[in-house]
Design a protein around this motif. Structure first.
Motif, PDB file in Angstrom:
ATOM      1  N   ILE A 116       0.888  -1.223   0.072  1.00 49.11           N
ATOM      2  CA  ILE A 116      -0.083  -0.212  -0.049  1.00 49.11           C
ATOM      3  C   ILE A 116       1.022   1.299   0.144  1.00 49.11           C
TER       4      ILE A 116
ATOM      5  N   SER B 162      -4.505   6.344  -6.084  1.00 48.22           N
ATOM      6  CA  SER B 162      -5.094   5.012  -6.618  1.00 48.22           C
ATOM      7  C   SER B 162      -5.360   3.912  -5.741  1.00 48.22           C
ATOM      8  N   ARG B 163      -4.523   3.677  -4.815  1.00 49.10           N
ATOM      9  CA  ARG B 163      -4.563   2.380  -3.897  1.00 49.10           C
ATOM     10  C   ARG B 163      -5.816   2.780  -2.854  1.00 49.10           C
TER      11      ARG B 163
ATOM     12  N   ASP C 136       1.251  -3.861  -8.961  1.00 43.06           N
ATOM     13  CA  ASP C 136       0.659  -2.980  -8.211  1.00 43.06           C
ATOM     14  C   ASP C 136      -0.623  -3.545  -7.739  1.00 43.06           C
ATOM     15  N   ILE C 137      -1.036  -3.400  -6.442  1.00 42.24           N
ATOM     16  CA  ILE C 137      -2.364  -3.674  -6.227  1.00 42.24           C
ATOM     17  C   ILE C 137      -3.611  -3.350  -6.935  1.00 42.24           C
ATOM     18  N   THR C 138      -3.516  -2.148  -7.477  1.00 43.37           N
ATOM     19  CA  THR C 138      -4.705  -1.708  -8.328  1.00 43.37           C
ATOM     20  C   THR C 138      -4.771  -2.513  -9.628  1.00 43.37           C
TER      21      THR C 138
END
Length: 215
Positions: free
Chosen positions: A17, A94-95, A200-202
């Motif tokens: 994050i 964005s996260r 990326d987690i997105t």
């Protein structure tokens, strides 16, 4: 690719994050005059030292006083804190948007190996940038190693989170950028995903990632 079905997600913080760069803290300590810390302090001792700090077995003051022995010149607590926190980079908007959207579909949790000095810094950053009161504005519950006295990759921390939040292991996905922590989560019976440097987690919850699915 095999689909992963889940109802709950436990996120790591640093590297997942919040962007981090350990080399910046290493350089900051060198600039302050640290004396070959890696060579003078054995790997086992360092692990015990930082691990103890992350589980609040030593206080921030004890942490600072120990480090001061490794500098070639006097340094202040403020200088140590600034250097120690230098690795903490930004938390991309964005996260935060993703996490807020995910709360509509999943129970979200945070599990982080951290310490009081880092926690104080990134909590203030989060509050200042996103106008939230704390992590509970985003997650159902946030677990920090220095507050619960347990840390990854030890089995006990996963058992504690599962029990405390009454989660079903087979319905819980753990996301971390450390393969050691991911493997430990799997051994504890959780679903687990290793977030690699280029990811990326997105991107994980985009239409292209068809293997991530809620139950």
């Amino acid at each position: 690719m095999e689909r992963i079905f889940f109802n709950n997600i436990i996120f790591d913080f640093g590297g997942v994050i919040c962007n981090i760069d350990i080399s910046i803290t290493e350089k900051a300590f060198v600039d302050l005059g640290i004396r070959q810390f890696d060579k003078e302090y054995s790997v086992t001792e360092r692990d015990n030292f930082f691990g103890s700090f992350e589980t609040e077995k030593i206080t921030p003051d004890q942490f600072r006083e120990t480090l001061k022995h490794y500098f070639s010149q006097p340094v202040t607590d403020h200088q140590i804190d600034n250097a120690w926190n230098a690795l903490l980079q930004d938390i991309p908007a964005s996260r935060i948007v993703l996490l807020r959207n995910l709360t509509q579909h999943y129970r979200l949790f945070l599990l982080s190996n951290t310490n009081e000095i880092h926690y104080t810094k990134y909590l203030k950053d989060l509050q200042d940038v996103y106008s939230v009161s704390g992590f509970e504005d985003i997650f159902e519950k946030a677990y920090f190693s220095h507050q619960i006295g347990l840390r990854k990759p030890f089995r006990e921390v996963f058992d504690f989170v599962i029990g405390d939040s009454e989660l079903i292991r087979s319905e819980t996905l753990f996301i971390d950028d450390s393969i050691q922590h991911v493997e430990a989560a799997k051994k504890a019976g959780l679903l687990a995903y290793h977030l690699r440097d280029e990811e990326d987690i997105t991107h994980l919850f985009s239409p292209e990632m068809q293997f991530l699915r809620p139950l």
